[in-house]
Design a protein around this motif. Structure first.
Motif, short mmCIF file in Angstrom:
data_model
loop_
_atom_site.label_atom_id
_atom_site.label_comp_id
_atom_site.label_asym_id
_atom_site.label_seq_id
_atom_site.Cartn_x
_atom_site.Cartn_y
_atom_site.Cartn_z
N PRO A 90 0.88 -1.22 0.10
CA PRO A 90 0.10 0.09 0.06
C PRO A 90 0.83 1.08 -0.02
O PRO A 90 2.05 1.30 0.64
CB PRO A 90 -0.75 -0.17 1.42
N GLY A 91 0.50 2.30 -0.64
CA GLY A 91 1.12 3.51 -0.79
C GLY A 91 0.76 4.43 -1.72
O GLY A 91 -0.53 4.28 -2.53
N PRO A 92 1.28 5.73 -2.08
CA PRO A 92 0.90 6.56 -2.85
C PRO A 92 1.14 6.44 -4.31
O PRO A 92 1.60 7.23 -5.09
CB PRO A 92 1.47 7.97 -2.41
N LEU A 93 0.68 5.21 -4.82
CA LEU A 93 0.71 5.06 -6.34
C LEU A 93 -0.44 4.58 -6.87
O LEU A 93 -0.96 3.91 -6.46
CB LEU A 93 1.89 3.87 -6.70
N THR A 94 -0.86 5.41 -7.97
CA THR A 94 -2.06 4.91 -8.76
C THR A 94 -1.86 4.18 -10.05
O THR A 94 -0.78 4.95 -10.71
CB THR A 94 -2.85 6.05 -8.82
N MET A 95 -2.57 3.18 -10.32
CA MET A 95 -2.01 2.66 -11.83
C MET A 95 -3.36 2.64 -12.42
O MET A 95 -4.58 2.33 -11.95
CB MET A 95 -1.58 0.91 -11.53
N ILE A 96 -3.22 2.95 -13.91
CA ILE A 96 -4.22 2.88 -14.95
C ILE A 96 -4.22 1.54 -15.48
O ILE A 96 -3.01 1.20 -16.11
CB ILE A 96 -4.00 4.03 -15.79
N LEU A 97 -5.25 0.86 -15.47
CA LEU A 97 -5.62 -0.50 -16.05
C LEU A 97 -6.80 -0.78 -16.91
O LEU A 97 -7.69 0.22 -16.62
CB LEU A 97 -5.43 -1.46 -15.05
N TYR A 98 -6.93 -1.54 -17.59
CA TYR A 98 -8.14 -1.74 -18.21
C TYR A 98 -9.39 -2.32 -17.18
O TYR A 98 -9.05 -2.95 -16.50
CB TYR A 98 -7.98 -3.03 -19.48
N LYS A 99 -10.44 -1.72 -17.45
CA LYS A 99 -11.55 -1.59 -16.47
C LYS A 99 -12.18 -3.26 -16.62
O LYS A 99 -12.64 -3.53 -17.76
CB LYS A 99 -12.59 -0.64 -16.31
N ALA A 100 -12.66 -4.13 -15.58
CA ALA A 100 -13.53 -4.85 -15.84
C ALA A 100 -15.15 -4.29 -16.10
O ALA A 100 -15.32 -3.11 -15.79
CB ALA A 100 -13.63 -5.84 -14.58
N ASP A 101 -16.05 -5.22 -16.62
CA ASP A 101 -17.32 -4.56 -16.79
C ASP A 101 -18.20 -4.04 -15.60
O ASP A 101 -18.93 -2.93 -15.59
CB ASP A 101 -18.29 -5.78 -17.33
#
Ligand code: AMP
Ligand code: MG
Length: 349
Positions: free
Chosen positions: A96-107
């Motif tokens: 856990p920590g201050p990183l956001t990841m952009i990924l393909y979303k599920a439905d």
């Protein structure tokens, strides 16, 4: 709407209060809560009506996607179509920590939460109040910063109350945040992993885990001739009400230039302000001079910056000059936010 304000101490978490807050989110309500970066405005990420409420409470354009917060790795692959190896590697090192990841979303992730995109932003915060709340709220909490759109992100519960009292169900006061700037955002759906927003996890740190990490070229300039890839970054975020200019150059010249400008603006009857450091604060002759700390302590500057920006609003400062900072390490995130606050108005002296 009455906004209930409660206090929860990260060291002695009152689980009955967490349950109460979690129930509000599950029922479609909104709760602001502390994280290690800034205060978040939380709603159920899987409930489109909650996301709509978040946009409304913030006054935020609904094409500006929200970050989904989780508290447990097992929850990741339910909201992401296929989790790439790169995400597991980054999670192992930085979550856990201050990183956001952009990924393909599920439905199951509604477009209301992703601002209409097929990708979803996911983060696992480390703050214990945030984590317990996420679990109590069902596991998926959409949470942008808990400020009204266009104002600096809140680093204290009193700033959340200033912006949100009467607009949301509850505010959890957890005291000071630790970092003070929003999370680093990395896009893992592009050809190469790309930093879309700098934060305290730097490109150098990410590059120790993944090869080929790039940076969105619009991060530090607005003349790149293309739109930023993180939709929210196109808005004039983090903006004080005063007209702000960043001044960069050799220390003595910066002080001299700012004092000249302050003199001119004062003679126009403008209320002037300067954002500077401990070493220079005595040298300025503006109406309001505020230090963000010691130039060598970047983490300290990150923590103070938004408080100082808000105080300039409180003091009705009309023209603000800010000293520039070195743009490496966390300094890049600090400069990115300052440049945005200034609408990229920079003078090199
Ligand atoms: P905030 O929640 O206020 O810290 O801001 C969230 C920001 O994350 C947005 O303004 C976007 O810039 C970025 N973001 C969220 N989701 C996506 C996404 N799917 N693709 C690119 N950027 C995103
Ligand atoms: Mg924000």
């Amino acid at each position: 709407m009455d906004t209930k304000i409660i206090r929860i101490d990260e060291q002695h978490i009152d689980m009955a209060l967490i349950e109460e807050a979690g129930k509000i989110i599950k029922a479609g309500g909104l709760v602001a809560f502390p994280t290690e970066t800034v205060y978040g405005l939380g709603g159920d990420a899987l409930n489109p009506l909650s996301s709509e409420k978040i946009y409304k409470a913030k006054g935020r354009p609904s094409d500006n996607p929200l970050i989904v917060h989780i508290a447990d790795m097992q929850y990741l692959d339910r909201i992401v179509r296929k989790v790439p190896d790169s995400a597991y590697k980054l999670a192992e090192r930085f979550w856990p920590g201050p990183l956001t990841m952009i990924l393909y979303k599920a439905d199951m992730v509604p477009y209301e939460t992703t601002g209409g995109l097929d990708t979803v932003a996911v983060r696992m915060p480390v703050h214990r109040v945030a984590r317990e709340l996420i679990k109590a709220a069902g596991g998926y909490v959409a949470a942008p910063s808990a400020n009204r759109s266009g104002r600096p992100s809140p680093t204290l519960a009193k700033y959340v109350a200033e912006d949100m009292a009467g607009r949301i169900d509850m505010i959890i006061d957890g005291g000071n945040v630790e970092i003070g700037l929003e999370s680093t955002i990395i896009d893992l759906t592009s050809k190469e992993p790309t930093v879309l927003r700098p934060g305290c996890i730097t490109k150098q740190m990410l590059s120790q885990v993944l090869s080929g990490v790039e940076e969105d070229i619009t991060l530090m300039r607005d003349d790149a001739g293309q739109a930023p890839r993180a939709p929210g970054m196109k808005y004039r975020h983090y903006a004080p009400q005063g007209d702000m200019t960043v001044v960069s150059g050799e220390e003595g010249r910066v002080t001299e230039y700012i004092n000249e400008q302050v003199f001119l603006r004062k003679s126009d009857n403008k209320r002037t302000g300067v954002i500077c450091t401990d070493a220079s604060v005595e040298k300025y002759r503006a109406d309001v001079c505020k230090s963000v700390g010691n130039r060598n302590d970047e983490a300290g500057i990150a923590r103070e910056l938004y408080r100082v920006l808000r105080e300039f609003d409180d003091e009705k400062v009309e023209v603000i000059y800010a000293e520039a900072f070195d743009a490496d390490g966390i300094g890049q995130a600090i400069m990115n936010r300052l440049l945005k606050a200034a609408g990229h108005k920079v003078v090199c002296v």
